[in-house]
Design a protein around this motif. Sequence first.
Motif, mmCIF file in Angstrom:
data_model
loop_
_atom_site.group_PDB
_atom_site.id
_atom_site.type_symbol
_atom_site.label_atom_id
_atom_site.label_comp_id
_atom_site.label_asym_id
_atom_site.label_seq_id
_atom_site.Cartn_x
_atom_site.Cartn_y
_atom_site.Cartn_z
ATOM 1 N N GLU A 170 51.068 116.657 40.782
ATOM 2 C CA GLU A 170 51.466 115.678 41.996
ATOM 3 C C GLU A 170 52.852 114.709 41.474
ATOM 4 N N PRO A 171 53.108 114.356 40.179
ATOM 5 C CA PRO A 171 54.311 113.563 40.051
ATOM 6 C C PRO A 171 55.636 114.196 40.635
ATOM 7 N N TRP A 172 55.587 115.535 40.349
ATOM 8 C CA TRP A 172 56.773 116.221 40.839
ATOM 9 C C TRP A 172 56.768 116.765 42.234
ATOM 10 N N ARG A 173 55.663 116.859 42.937
ATOM 11 C CA ARG A 173 55.819 117.382 44.132
ATOM 12 C C ARG A 173 56.804 116.999 44.924
ATOM 13 N N PRO A 174 57.148 115.661 45.150
ATOM 14 C CA PRO A 174 57.829 115.202 46.142
ATOM 15 C C PRO A 174 59.453 115.711 46.068
ATOM 16 N N THR A 175 59.874 115.821 44.736
ATOM 17 C CA THR A 175 61.109 115.945 44.286
ATOM 18 C C THR A 175 61.666 117.389 43.727
ATOM 19 N N GLY A 176 60.344 117.964 43.137
ATOM 20 C CA GLY A 176 60.528 119.196 42.227
ATOM 21 C C GLY A 176 60.871 118.839 40.858
ATOM 22 N N ILE A 177 61.099 119.831 39.908
ATOM 23 C CA ILE A 177 61.497 119.755 38.487
ATOM 24 C C ILE A 177 62.810 120.228 38.255
ATOM 25 N N THR A 178 63.689 119.490 37.909
ATOM 26 C CA THR A 178 65.230 120.041 37.493
ATOM 27 C C THR A 178 65.408 120.368 36.158
ATOM 28 N N ARG A 179 66.378 121.190 35.682
ATOM 29 C CA ARG A 179 66.330 121.458 34.253
ATOM 30 C C ARG A 179 66.753 120.018 33.714
ATOM 31 N N ASP A 180 67.392 119.294 34.037
ATOM 32 C CA ASP A 180 67.701 117.934 33.298
ATOM 33 C C ASP A 180 66.237 117.207 32.929
ATOM 34 N N ALA A 181 65.258 117.450 33.623
ATOM 35 C CA ALA A 181 63.964 116.607 33.728
ATOM 36 C C ALA A 181 63.387 117.349 32.521
ATOM 37 N N VAL A 182 63.323 118.750 32.541
ATOM 38 C CA VAL A 182 62.710 119.442 31.650
ATOM 39 C C VAL A 182 63.371 119.204 30.237
ATOM 40 N N GLU A 183 64.744 119.107 30.104
ATOM 41 C CA GLU A 183 65.235 118.855 28.846
ATOM 42 C C GLU A 183 64.858 117.581 28.446
ATOM 43 N N ARG A 184 64.776 116.574 29.001
ATOM 44 C CA ARG A 184 64.344 115.238 28.710
ATOM 45 C C ARG A 184 63.224 115.032 28.012
ATOM 46 N N ALA A 185 62.430 116.142 28.062
ATOM 47 C CA ALA A 185 61.112 116.104 27.410
ATOM 48 C C ALA A 185 61.124 116.683 25.908
ATOM 49 N N ARG A 186 62.307 117.060 25.554
ATOM 50 C CA ARG A 186 62.446 117.717 24.355
ATOM 51 C C ARG A 186 62.175 116.556 23.238
ATOM 52 N N PRO A 187 62.572 115.424 23.172
ATOM 53 C CA PRO A 187 61.955 114.608 22.140
ATOM 54 C C PRO A 187 60.454 114.380 21.835
ATOM 55 N N SER A 188 59.487 114.868 22.813
ATOM 56 C CA SER A 188 58.383 114.806 22.671
ATOM 57 C C SER A 188 57.594 116.103 22.442
ATOM 58 N N ALA A 189 58.582 117.297 22.445
ATOM 59 C CA ALA A 189 57.947 118.370 22.449
ATOM 60 C C ALA A 189 58.287 119.105 21.121
ATOM 61 N N GLU A 190 57.221 119.989 20.653
ATOM 62 C CA GLU A 190 57.291 120.517 19.306
ATOM 63 C C GLU A 190 58.262 121.949 19.498
ATOM 64 N N PHE A 191 57.947 122.593 20.565
ATOM 65 C CA PHE A 191 58.778 123.816 21.201
ATOM 66 C C PHE A 191 59.039 123.948 22.784
#
Length: 552
Positions: A170-191
Amino acid sequence: MKNFNPAAVEEERAAMVPPPPAAREEIVDDPPAEHQPSPSSATKPCWKTTTSSGAGVVIGTLMFLALLVGTNWIHHDAGYYSFHPVTDGGSFSRHGRATGRTRSSTAPLVHIPFSCGNDTSSPSLCRRRASPPAPSPSPSSSSSSQKQYSPGVPPPWCPDYFRHIHADMEPWRPTGITRDAVERARPSAEFRLVVVSGRAYVEKYRPSFQRRDILTQWGILQLLARYPDRVPDVDIMFGTGDVPVLRAADYPDHSTAPPLFRYCKDGTELAILWPDWSFWGWPEVNVRPWGALMEDFVRENGRLSWPDREPYAFWKGNPDVSPVRRDLFRCNNDSAAGKEWNVRAFKQDWNAAHRNGFRDSDLAKQCRYRYKIYVQGRAWSVSEKYILACDSPMLAIDTPFQDFFTRGLVAGKHYWPIDPARKCAAIKFAVDWGNAHPGQARRMGEEGSGFAREEMGMDYVYEYMLHVLTQYSALLRYKPTVPEKAVEVCVESMACPRRGREREFMMESRERYVAGRELCTLPPPFTTEEVREMAVRDEQVRSKLLQMEEGH
Protein backbone atom coordinates in the motif's frame (compact mmCIF):
# COMPACT_ATOMS: atom_id res chain seq x y z
CA MET A 1 -5.38 -15.66 42.44
CA LYS A 2 -8.45 -17.48 43.66
CA ASN A 3 -8.73 -21.24 43.32
CA PHE A 4 -9.86 -22.34 39.89
CA ASN A 5 -13.53 -23.34 39.88
CA PRO A 6 -14.84 -24.81 36.60
CA ALA A 7 -18.42 -24.65 37.81
CA ALA A 8 -18.16 -20.92 38.34
CA VAL A 9 -16.90 -20.54 34.80
CA GLU A 10 -20.03 -22.22 33.49
CA GLU A 11 -22.16 -19.60 35.24
CA GLU A 12 -20.51 -16.80 33.24
CA ARG A 13 -21.84 -18.04 29.92
CA ALA A 14 -24.70 -15.60 29.51
CA ALA A 15 -22.60 -12.60 30.42
CA MET A 16 -19.66 -13.56 28.20
CA VAL A 17 -21.25 -13.92 24.80
CA PRO A 18 -21.81 -10.53 23.13
CA PRO A 19 -24.62 -10.12 20.61
CA PRO A 20 -23.29 -10.44 17.03
CA PRO A 21 -23.69 -7.48 14.67
CA ALA A 22 -25.27 -7.89 11.27
CA ALA A 23 -23.06 -9.74 8.81
CA ARG A 24 -21.41 -7.74 6.04
CA GLU A 25 -22.13 -9.15 2.62
CA GLU A 26 -19.77 -7.09 0.50
CA ILE A 27 -16.02 -6.93 0.16
CA VAL A 28 -14.52 -3.87 -1.47
CA ASP A 29 -11.98 -4.77 -4.13
CA ASP A 30 -10.16 -1.44 -3.90
CA PRO A 31 -7.41 -1.04 -1.25
CA PRO A 32 -8.12 1.19 1.76
CA ALA A 33 -7.99 4.90 1.04
CA GLU A 34 -4.76 6.76 1.68
CA HIS A 35 -4.06 7.57 5.34
CA GLN A 36 -6.73 5.14 6.56
CA PRO A 37 -5.59 2.48 9.01
CA SER A 38 -4.48 -0.82 7.56
CA PRO A 39 -3.20 -4.10 9.02
CA SER A 40 0.34 -3.16 8.09
CA SER A 41 0.34 0.25 9.71
CA ALA A 42 -1.85 -0.16 12.79
CA THR A 43 0.19 -0.41 15.96
CA LYS A 44 -1.07 -3.62 17.50
CA PRO A 45 0.27 -7.06 18.43
CA CYS A 46 0.67 -9.53 15.60
CA TRP A 47 -1.56 -11.95 17.45
CA LYS A 48 -4.61 -9.75 17.01
CA THR A 49 -7.69 -11.57 15.80
CA THR A 50 -7.81 -11.61 11.99
CA THR A 51 -10.64 -12.91 9.88
CA SER A 52 -12.15 -11.93 6.59
CA SER A 53 -15.02 -9.74 7.78
CA GLY A 54 -16.98 -8.35 10.68
CA ALA A 55 -19.18 -11.43 10.63
CA GLY A 56 -16.07 -13.57 10.46
CA VAL A 57 -14.60 -11.85 13.48
CA VAL A 58 -17.82 -12.32 15.41
CA ILE A 59 -18.00 -16.01 14.68
CA GLY A 60 -14.33 -16.53 15.49
CA THR A 61 -14.73 -14.60 18.72
CA LEU A 62 -17.93 -16.35 19.70
CA MET A 63 -16.23 -19.64 19.16
CA PHE A 64 -13.51 -18.57 21.57
CA LEU A 65 -16.02 -17.48 24.15
CA ALA A 66 -17.86 -20.74 23.74
CA LEU A 67 -14.59 -22.56 24.41
CA LEU A 68 -14.03 -20.52 27.53
CA VAL A 69 -17.34 -21.51 29.04
CA GLY A 70 -16.98 -25.12 28.03
CA THR A 71 -20.08 -25.39 25.88
CA ASN A 72 -20.60 -27.04 22.52
CA TRP A 73 -23.29 -24.73 21.12
CA ILE A 74 -21.09 -23.67 18.19
CA HIS A 75 -19.94 -26.34 15.76
CA HIS A 76 -16.16 -26.21 15.51
CA ASP A 77 -16.33 -25.72 11.76
CA ALA A 78 -18.10 -22.39 12.23
CA GLY A 79 -14.77 -20.61 12.51
CA TYR A 80 -13.68 -21.65 9.02
CA TYR A 81 -14.15 -19.46 6.02
CA SER A 82 -13.57 -19.25 2.31
CA PHE A 83 -14.04 -16.56 -0.33
CA HIS A 84 -16.23 -16.77 -3.38
CA PRO A 85 -15.99 -14.23 -6.20
CA VAL A 86 -19.04 -12.39 -7.42
CA THR A 87 -19.56 -9.69 -10.01
CA ASP A 88 -18.65 -6.12 -8.97
CA GLY A 89 -16.89 -6.99 -5.74
CA GLY A 90 -17.00 -10.15 -3.69
CA SER A 91 -18.80 -11.98 -0.97
CA PHE A 92 -17.74 -14.60 1.46
CA SER A 93 -19.24 -17.44 3.39
CA ARG A 94 -17.85 -19.24 6.39
CA HIS A 95 -18.39 -22.87 5.67
CA GLY A 96 -15.03 -24.48 5.13
CA ARG A 97 -11.27 -24.26 5.50
CA ALA A 98 -9.25 -23.05 2.51
CA THR A 99 -10.47 -25.25 -0.32
CA GLY A 100 -8.64 -28.56 -0.55
CA ARG A 101 -6.88 -29.68 -3.70
CA THR A 102 -7.18 -33.09 -5.30
CA ARG A 103 -4.71 -34.49 -7.79
CA SER A 104 -5.94 -35.08 -11.30
CA SER A 105 -4.85 -38.52 -12.46
CA THR A 106 -4.61 -37.28 -16.05
CA ALA A 107 -2.52 -34.17 -15.39
CA PRO A 108 1.02 -34.60 -16.79
CA LEU A 109 3.97 -33.93 -14.54
CA VAL A 110 6.93 -31.97 -15.86
CA HIS A 111 10.20 -32.95 -14.26
CA ILE A 112 12.67 -30.24 -13.17
CA PRO A 113 16.13 -31.38 -14.30
CA PHE A 114 19.04 -31.29 -11.88
CA SER A 115 22.60 -32.42 -12.42
CA CYS A 116 25.91 -31.40 -10.89
CA GLY A 117 28.29 -33.24 -13.22
CA ASN A 118 32.04 -32.78 -12.81
CA ASP A 119 32.20 -29.01 -13.34
CA THR A 120 30.92 -27.22 -10.23
CA SER A 121 31.70 -23.66 -11.34
CA SER A 122 28.71 -21.36 -11.10
CA PRO A 123 28.64 -20.10 -14.72
CA SER A 124 28.82 -23.60 -16.22
CA LEU A 125 26.18 -25.01 -13.93
CA CYS A 126 23.74 -22.18 -14.61
CA ARG A 127 24.25 -22.48 -18.38
CA ARG A 128 23.42 -26.20 -18.21
CA ARG A 129 20.33 -25.41 -16.22
CA ALA A 130 18.81 -23.60 -19.21
CA SER A 131 17.92 -26.89 -20.98
CA PRO A 132 14.15 -27.43 -21.34
CA PRO A 133 12.45 -29.64 -18.75
CA ALA A 134 11.44 -33.15 -19.79
CA PRO A 135 8.02 -34.59 -18.96
CA SER A 136 7.86 -37.24 -16.29
CA PRO A 137 7.01 -40.74 -17.57
CA SER A 138 4.61 -41.44 -14.73
CA PRO A 139 2.52 -39.21 -12.45
CA SER A 140 2.83 -41.78 -9.69
CA SER A 141 6.58 -41.21 -9.51
CA SER A 142 6.20 -37.70 -8.08
CA SER A 143 7.77 -36.97 -4.72
CA SER A 144 6.45 -33.43 -4.76
CA SER A 145 3.76 -32.25 -2.36
CA GLN A 146 2.03 -30.32 -5.12
CA LYS A 147 -1.69 -30.87 -5.54
CA GLN A 148 -3.57 -30.11 -8.69
CA TYR A 149 -7.08 -28.87 -9.27
CA SER A 150 -9.57 -31.23 -10.83
CA PRO A 151 -10.44 -30.43 -14.48
CA GLY A 152 -13.15 -27.79 -14.78
CA VAL A 153 -12.81 -26.65 -11.14
CA PRO A 154 -11.66 -23.01 -10.81
CA PRO A 155 -8.80 -22.22 -8.43
CA PRO A 156 -9.97 -21.50 -4.87
CA TRP A 157 -9.30 -18.28 -3.05
CA CYS A 158 -6.03 -18.17 -1.14
CA PRO A 159 -6.00 -18.39 2.67
CA ASP A 160 -7.00 -15.25 4.52
CA TYR A 161 -3.48 -14.13 5.45
CA PHE A 162 -2.76 -13.50 1.75
CA ARG A 163 -4.98 -10.40 2.04
CA HIS A 164 -2.18 -8.64 3.93
CA ILE A 165 -0.09 -8.61 0.75
CA HIS A 166 -2.19 -5.63 -0.34
CA ALA A 167 -1.37 -3.75 2.86
CA ASP A 168 2.35 -4.48 2.52
CA MET A 169 2.29 -2.88 -0.94
CA GLU A 170 0.00 0.00 0.00
CA PRO A 171 2.69 2.63 0.73
CA TRP A 172 3.88 2.58 -2.90
CA ARG A 173 0.56 2.13 -4.66
CA PRO A 174 -0.07 5.86 -5.26
CA THR A 175 3.30 6.54 -6.92
CA GLY A 176 4.85 3.23 -7.85
CA ILE A 177 8.43 2.14 -7.11
CA THR A 178 11.41 3.73 -8.86
CA ARG A 179 14.94 2.38 -9.23
CA ASP A 180 16.13 5.17 -6.93
CA ALA A 181 13.69 4.07 -4.22
CA VAL A 182 14.96 0.47 -4.42
CA GLU A 183 18.61 1.53 -4.26
CA ARG A 184 17.94 3.70 -1.20
CA ALA A 185 17.14 0.47 0.69
CA ARG A 186 20.72 -0.73 0.24
CA PRO A 187 21.98 0.41 3.70
CA SER A 188 19.34 -1.82 5.30
CA ALA A 189 19.80 -4.85 3.02
CA GLU A 190 22.13 -7.84 3.14
CA PHE A 191 21.64 -8.64 -0.53
CA ARG A 192 19.92 -7.56 -3.72
CA LEU A 193 18.17 -10.14 -5.89
CA VAL A 194 17.09 -9.44 -9.45
CA VAL A 195 15.02 -11.73 -11.64
CA VAL A 196 15.30 -11.07 -15.39
CA SER A 197 13.63 -13.42 -17.88
CA GLY A 198 13.30 -16.18 -15.33
CA ARG A 199 16.95 -16.11 -14.19
CA ALA A 200 18.18 -14.91 -10.79
CA TYR A 201 21.13 -12.66 -10.02
CA VAL A 202 22.43 -11.74 -6.55
CA GLU A 203 24.59 -8.88 -5.35
CA LYS A 204 25.75 -9.43 -1.79
CA TYR A 205 26.35 -6.40 0.43
CA ARG A 206 27.20 -7.87 3.83
CA PRO A 207 27.12 -11.22 5.64
CA SER A 208 23.84 -12.55 7.02
CA PHE A 209 23.57 -14.39 10.31
CA GLN A 210 24.31 -18.05 9.64
CA ARG A 211 22.88 -19.06 6.22
CA ARG A 212 19.74 -16.97 6.17
CA ASP A 213 20.64 -15.32 2.87
CA ILE A 214 21.64 -18.58 1.17
CA LEU A 215 18.48 -20.46 2.07
CA THR A 216 16.26 -17.48 1.27
CA GLN A 217 17.81 -17.35 -2.19
CA TRP A 218 17.43 -21.12 -2.46
CA GLY A 219 13.69 -20.73 -1.82
CA ILE A 220 13.42 -18.15 -4.61
CA LEU A 221 15.25 -20.52 -6.97
CA GLN A 222 12.71 -23.23 -6.13
CA LEU A 223 9.96 -20.75 -6.97
CA LEU A 224 11.56 -20.07 -10.36
CA ALA A 225 11.84 -23.79 -11.06
CA ARG A 226 8.33 -24.54 -9.90
CA TYR A 227 6.77 -21.73 -11.98
CA PRO A 228 8.87 -21.37 -15.14
CA ASP A 229 7.94 -18.27 -17.13
CA ARG A 230 5.55 -17.20 -14.36
CA VAL A 231 7.82 -15.20 -12.05
CA PRO A 232 7.91 -11.57 -13.25
CA ASP A 233 11.06 -9.48 -13.57
CA VAL A 234 11.76 -7.94 -10.17
CA ASP A 235 14.47 -6.01 -8.37
CA ILE A 236 14.35 -6.50 -4.59
CA MET A 237 16.44 -5.52 -1.60
CA PHE A 238 16.37 -8.06 1.21
CA GLY A 239 17.08 -7.54 4.90
CA THR A 240 17.72 -10.76 6.84
CA GLY A 241 17.92 -9.29 10.35
CA ASP A 242 15.36 -9.51 13.13
CA VAL A 243 14.75 -5.98 14.39
CA PRO A 244 12.85 -3.25 12.49
CA VAL A 245 14.97 -0.93 10.37
CA LEU A 246 12.66 1.35 8.34
CA ARG A 247 10.30 3.19 10.66
CA ALA A 248 7.08 4.56 9.18
CA ALA A 249 7.47 7.69 11.34
CA ASP A 250 10.62 8.61 9.39
CA TYR A 251 8.58 8.79 6.19
CA PRO A 252 5.50 11.02 6.67
CA ASP A 253 4.80 10.35 3.01
CA HIS A 254 5.04 6.56 3.03
CA SER A 255 5.49 6.39 -0.72
CA THR A 256 8.99 7.89 -0.27
CA ALA A 257 10.15 4.96 1.88
CA PRO A 258 12.56 2.50 0.24
CA PRO A 259 10.88 -0.91 -0.24
CA LEU A 260 12.59 -3.66 1.75
CA PHE A 261 11.74 -7.36 1.94
CA ARG A 262 12.00 -8.84 5.44
CA TYR A 263 10.90 -11.82 7.53
CA CYS A 264 8.99 -9.85 10.16
CA LYS A 265 7.89 -6.40 11.21
CA ASP A 266 5.99 -4.58 13.93
CA GLY A 267 3.36 -1.89 13.67
CA THR A 268 5.97 0.86 13.39
CA GLU A 269 7.78 -0.47 10.32
CA LEU A 270 7.27 -0.37 6.56
CA ALA A 271 8.36 -3.69 5.07
CA ILE A 272 7.22 -6.36 2.63
CA LEU A 273 6.98 -9.67 4.45
CA TRP A 274 8.51 -12.83 3.00
CA PRO A 275 8.72 -16.44 4.28
CA ASP A 276 11.79 -16.94 6.45
CA TRP A 277 14.76 -19.12 5.49
CA SER A 278 13.84 -22.02 7.79
CA PHE A 279 11.05 -23.16 5.45
CA TRP A 280 13.96 -24.63 3.46
CA GLY A 281 15.82 -25.85 6.55
CA TRP A 282 18.03 -24.52 9.33
CA PRO A 283 21.29 -26.50 9.06
CA GLU A 284 23.04 -24.87 12.04
CA VAL A 285 20.48 -26.29 14.49
CA ASN A 286 19.48 -29.40 12.52
CA VAL A 287 15.92 -28.26 11.77
CA ARG A 288 14.68 -29.95 8.61
CA PRO A 289 12.79 -28.16 5.81
CA TRP A 290 9.20 -27.36 6.72
CA GLY A 291 7.52 -29.79 4.33
CA ALA A 292 9.47 -32.80 5.58
CA LEU A 293 9.31 -31.71 9.21
CA MET A 294 5.54 -31.35 9.06
CA GLU A 295 5.32 -35.04 8.15
CA ASP A 296 7.35 -35.81 11.31
CA PHE A 297 4.89 -33.80 13.38
CA VAL A 298 1.94 -35.73 11.96
CA ARG A 299 3.58 -39.04 12.86
CA GLU A 300 4.55 -37.95 16.38
CA ASN A 301 1.11 -36.45 17.06
CA GLY A 302 -0.41 -39.81 16.15
CA ARG A 303 1.88 -41.69 18.51
CA LEU A 304 1.01 -39.70 21.64
CA SER A 305 -2.60 -38.61 21.99
CA TRP A 306 -3.38 -35.32 23.71
CA PRO A 307 -4.86 -36.81 26.93
CA ASP A 308 -1.65 -38.83 27.44
CA ARG A 309 0.60 -35.79 27.29
CA GLU A 310 2.02 -34.04 30.34
CA PRO A 311 -0.56 -31.52 31.61
CA TYR A 312 1.74 -28.49 31.58
CA ALA A 313 2.82 -25.65 29.30
CA PHE A 314 6.21 -26.31 27.68
CA TRP A 315 8.88 -24.02 26.27
CA LYS A 316 12.47 -24.74 25.32
CA GLY A 317 14.84 -22.32 23.67
CA ASN A 318 17.63 -19.79 24.05
CA PRO A 319 16.62 -17.30 26.78
CA ASP A 320 19.64 -15.07 26.20
CA VAL A 321 18.27 -13.38 23.09
CA SER A 322 15.59 -11.30 24.86
CA PRO A 323 14.43 -10.13 28.31
CA VAL A 324 10.95 -11.49 27.55
CA ARG A 325 12.32 -15.02 27.32
CA ARG A 326 14.45 -14.68 30.44
CA ASP A 327 11.44 -13.44 32.35
CA LEU A 328 9.47 -16.54 31.36
CA PHE A 329 11.65 -18.62 33.69
CA ARG A 330 9.99 -16.86 36.65
CA CYS A 331 6.97 -18.99 35.81
CA ASN A 332 8.79 -22.30 36.23
CA ASN A 333 7.62 -24.67 38.92
CA ASP A 334 9.19 -23.76 42.27
CA SER A 335 8.14 -26.45 44.75
CA ALA A 336 10.36 -25.01 47.48
CA ALA A 337 8.49 -21.71 47.38
CA GLY A 338 5.14 -23.36 46.80
CA LYS A 339 4.78 -21.83 43.33
CA GLU A 340 3.16 -23.93 40.63
CA TRP A 341 2.43 -21.91 37.50
CA ASN A 342 1.98 -25.00 35.27
CA VAL A 343 5.06 -24.00 33.24
CA ARG A 344 7.97 -26.24 32.27
CA ALA A 345 10.62 -23.99 30.67
CA PHE A 346 14.03 -25.32 29.65
CA LYS A 347 17.16 -23.59 28.42
CA GLN A 348 18.49 -24.75 25.06
CA ASP A 349 22.28 -24.89 24.94
CA TRP A 350 22.99 -25.08 21.21
CA ASN A 351 26.69 -25.75 21.70
CA ALA A 352 25.91 -28.79 23.84
CA ALA A 353 23.21 -29.84 21.39
CA HIS A 354 25.71 -29.74 18.56
CA ARG A 355 28.18 -31.86 20.52
CA ASN A 356 25.62 -34.60 21.21
CA GLY A 357 24.32 -34.65 17.66
CA PHE A 358 21.06 -32.81 18.46
CA ARG A 359 19.65 -35.96 20.06
CA ASP A 360 17.61 -33.90 22.54
CA SER A 361 16.54 -31.22 20.05
CA ASP A 362 14.07 -33.04 17.81
CA LEU A 363 11.22 -30.54 17.47
CA ALA A 364 8.65 -33.18 16.55
CA LYS A 365 9.42 -35.08 19.75
CA GLN A 366 8.71 -32.01 21.89
CA CYS A 367 4.97 -32.50 21.49
CA ARG A 368 4.68 -34.55 24.66
CA TYR A 369 3.14 -31.63 26.59
CA ARG A 370 -0.52 -30.62 26.37
CA TYR A 371 0.32 -26.93 25.91
CA LYS A 372 3.14 -25.15 24.08
CA ILE A 373 4.29 -21.59 24.83
CA TYR A 374 5.27 -19.15 22.10
CA VAL A 375 7.50 -16.24 23.15
CA GLN A 376 9.32 -13.84 20.88
CA GLY A 377 13.09 -13.74 20.45
CA ARG A 378 14.90 -10.55 19.48
CA ALA A 379 11.81 -9.88 17.43
CA TRP A 380 9.58 -12.65 16.11
CA SER A 381 10.69 -16.27 16.28
CA VAL A 382 10.62 -18.96 13.60
CA SER A 383 9.54 -21.36 16.36
CA GLU A 384 5.89 -20.31 16.02
CA LYS A 385 5.16 -22.69 13.15
CA TYR A 386 6.73 -25.62 14.99
CA ILE A 387 4.77 -24.82 18.14
CA LEU A 388 1.51 -24.63 16.18
CA ALA A 389 2.13 -28.03 14.59
CA CYS A 390 2.00 -30.02 17.84
CA ASP A 391 -1.78 -30.54 18.21
CA SER A 392 -1.36 -28.83 21.59
CA PRO A 393 -2.90 -25.39 22.22
CA MET A 394 -0.36 -22.63 21.65
CA LEU A 395 -0.24 -20.16 24.53
CA ALA A 396 1.11 -17.13 22.68
CA ILE A 397 2.66 -14.36 24.76
CA ASP A 398 1.62 -11.16 22.98
CA THR A 399 4.27 -9.53 20.83
CA PRO A 400 4.20 -6.56 18.47
CA PHE A 401 6.06 -8.56 15.81
CA GLN A 402 4.40 -10.43 12.98
CA ASP A 403 5.50 -12.59 10.08
CA PHE A 404 3.61 -13.37 6.91
CA PHE A 405 1.34 -16.17 8.14
CA THR A 406 0.70 -15.23 11.78
CA ARG A 407 -1.46 -12.42 10.44
CA GLY A 408 -4.04 -15.11 9.68
CA LEU A 409 -4.15 -16.60 13.18
CA VAL A 410 -7.34 -16.02 15.18
CA ALA A 411 -7.23 -15.64 18.96
CA GLY A 412 -9.24 -18.37 20.67
CA LYS A 413 -9.40 -20.48 17.54
CA HIS A 414 -5.76 -21.11 16.69
CA TYR A 415 -4.13 -20.01 19.96
CA TRP A 416 -4.74 -18.71 23.48
CA PRO A 417 -3.43 -15.12 23.95
CA ILE A 418 -1.25 -14.43 27.00
CA ASP A 419 -0.68 -10.94 28.39
CA PRO A 420 3.09 -10.57 29.00
CA ALA A 421 2.46 -8.29 32.01
CA ARG A 422 0.86 -11.20 33.90
CA LYS A 423 2.21 -14.16 31.97
CA CYS A 424 2.63 -16.57 34.91
CA ALA A 425 -0.93 -16.18 36.20
CA ALA A 426 -2.35 -16.15 32.67
CA ILE A 427 -0.56 -19.36 31.70
CA LYS A 428 -1.63 -21.07 34.90
CA PHE A 429 -5.25 -20.14 34.27
CA ALA A 430 -5.10 -21.32 30.64
CA VAL A 431 -3.65 -24.69 31.64
CA ASP A 432 -6.07 -25.17 34.54
CA TRP A 433 -9.01 -24.31 32.31
CA GLY A 434 -7.80 -26.55 29.50
CA ASN A 435 -7.27 -29.51 31.82
CA ALA A 436 -10.79 -29.00 33.18
CA HIS A 437 -12.21 -28.78 29.63
CA PRO A 438 -10.10 -31.25 27.65
CA GLY A 439 -12.43 -31.45 24.65
CA GLN A 440 -12.34 -27.72 23.99
CA ALA A 441 -8.60 -27.43 24.70
CA ARG A 442 -7.83 -30.31 22.38
CA ARG A 443 -9.95 -28.72 19.67
CA MET A 444 -7.92 -25.51 19.86
CA GLY A 445 -4.73 -27.52 19.49
CA GLU A 446 -6.13 -29.26 16.43
CA GLU A 447 -7.21 -25.94 14.91
CA GLY A 448 -3.67 -24.59 15.28
CA SER A 449 -2.01 -27.65 13.82
CA GLY A 450 -4.63 -27.79 11.07
CA PHE A 451 -3.73 -24.23 10.09
CA ALA A 452 -0.04 -25.13 10.03
CA ARG A 453 -0.61 -28.27 8.00
CA GLU A 454 -3.25 -27.09 5.53
CA GLU A 455 -3.02 -23.31 5.19
CA MET A 456 0.74 -22.87 5.36
CA GLY A 457 1.91 -26.00 3.58
CA MET A 458 4.65 -25.48 1.01
CA ASP A 459 2.13 -25.25 -1.84
CA TYR A 460 0.70 -22.14 -0.23
CA VAL A 461 4.12 -20.79 0.78
CA TYR A 462 5.18 -20.77 -2.87
CA GLU A 463 1.87 -19.30 -4.00
CA TYR A 464 2.24 -16.55 -1.41
CA MET A 465 5.73 -15.80 -2.74
CA LEU A 466 4.54 -15.60 -6.34
CA HIS A 467 1.60 -13.36 -5.46
CA VAL A 468 3.95 -11.01 -3.57
CA LEU A 469 6.36 -10.77 -6.50
CA THR A 470 3.52 -10.27 -8.97
CA GLN A 471 2.04 -7.43 -6.93
CA TYR A 472 5.48 -5.90 -6.37
CA SER A 473 6.44 -6.13 -10.03
CA ALA A 474 3.25 -4.31 -11.04
CA LEU A 475 4.41 -1.31 -8.96
CA LEU A 476 7.88 -1.05 -10.54
CA ARG A 477 8.23 2.02 -12.73
CA TYR A 478 11.31 0.71 -14.54
CA LYS A 479 12.50 -2.48 -16.21
CA PRO A 480 14.83 -4.44 -13.91
CA THR A 481 18.32 -5.05 -15.25
CA VAL A 482 21.22 -7.12 -13.93
CA PRO A 483 23.43 -5.05 -11.58
CA GLU A 484 27.06 -4.78 -12.62
CA LYS A 485 28.36 -6.64 -9.57
CA ALA A 486 25.61 -9.27 -9.41
CA VAL A 487 26.33 -12.97 -9.95
CA GLU A 488 23.87 -15.39 -11.51
CA VAL A 489 22.64 -18.09 -9.15
CA CYS A 490 20.70 -21.24 -10.01
CA VAL A 491 19.75 -24.46 -8.26
CA GLU A 492 22.88 -26.27 -9.41
CA SER A 493 25.33 -23.46 -8.64
CA MET A 494 23.97 -23.17 -5.13
CA ALA A 495 23.56 -26.86 -4.22
CA CYS A 496 26.36 -28.68 -6.04
CA PRO A 497 29.36 -27.11 -4.23
CA ARG A 498 27.83 -27.60 -0.80
CA ARG A 499 28.36 -30.48 1.61
CA GLY A 500 26.96 -31.91 4.80
CA ARG A 501 23.67 -30.90 6.35
CA GLU A 502 23.34 -27.81 4.17
CA ARG A 503 23.45 -29.92 0.98
CA GLU A 504 21.14 -32.51 2.55
CA PHE A 505 18.47 -29.94 3.36
CA MET A 506 18.73 -28.37 -0.08
CA MET A 507 18.14 -31.74 -1.69
CA GLU A 508 15.26 -32.47 0.68
CA SER A 509 13.55 -29.14 -0.12
CA ARG A 510 14.27 -29.15 -3.85
CA GLU A 511 11.21 -28.98 -6.08
CA ARG A 512 11.07 -31.99 -8.42
CA TYR A 513 8.17 -30.99 -10.66
CA VAL A 514 6.78 -27.89 -12.29
CA ALA A 515 3.54 -26.70 -10.69
CA GLY A 516 0.67 -28.33 -12.53
CA ARG A 517 -2.17 -26.05 -11.48
CA GLU A 518 -3.20 -22.44 -11.39
CA LEU A 519 -2.43 -20.26 -8.39
CA CYS A 520 -5.03 -19.78 -5.73
CA THR A 521 -6.85 -16.49 -6.29
CA LEU A 522 -5.57 -13.53 -4.26
CA PRO A 523 -8.45 -12.23 -2.10
CA PRO A 524 -9.23 -8.49 -1.91
CA PRO A 525 -7.71 -6.27 0.79
CA PHE A 526 -9.30 -5.71 4.16
CA THR A 527 -11.60 -2.74 4.41
CA THR A 528 -11.13 -0.08 7.07
CA GLU A 529 -14.31 -1.28 8.77
CA GLU A 530 -13.06 -4.85 8.87
CA VAL A 531 -9.79 -3.74 10.47
CA ARG A 532 -11.71 -1.79 13.10
CA GLU A 533 -14.03 -4.70 13.87
CA MET A 534 -11.09 -7.09 14.23
CA ALA A 535 -9.42 -4.80 16.75
CA VAL A 536 -12.63 -4.32 18.76
CA ARG A 537 -13.43 -8.03 18.93
CA ASP A 538 -9.88 -8.92 19.84
CA GLU A 539 -9.94 -6.46 22.70
CA GLN A 540 -13.23 -7.93 23.92
CA VAL A 541 -11.69 -11.41 24.01
CA ARG A 542 -8.70 -10.25 26.02
CA SER A 543 -10.82 -8.19 28.38
CA LYS A 544 -13.07 -11.13 29.13
CA LEU A 545 -10.08 -13.38 29.74
CA LEU A 546 -8.77 -10.92 32.30
CA GLN A 547 -12.14 -10.84 34.04
CA MET A 548 -12.22 -14.61 34.22
CA GLU A 549 -8.67 -14.83 35.60
CA GLU A 550 -9.37 -12.20 38.25
CA GLY A 551 -12.58 -13.96 39.23
CA HIS A 552 -10.99 -17.34 39.94
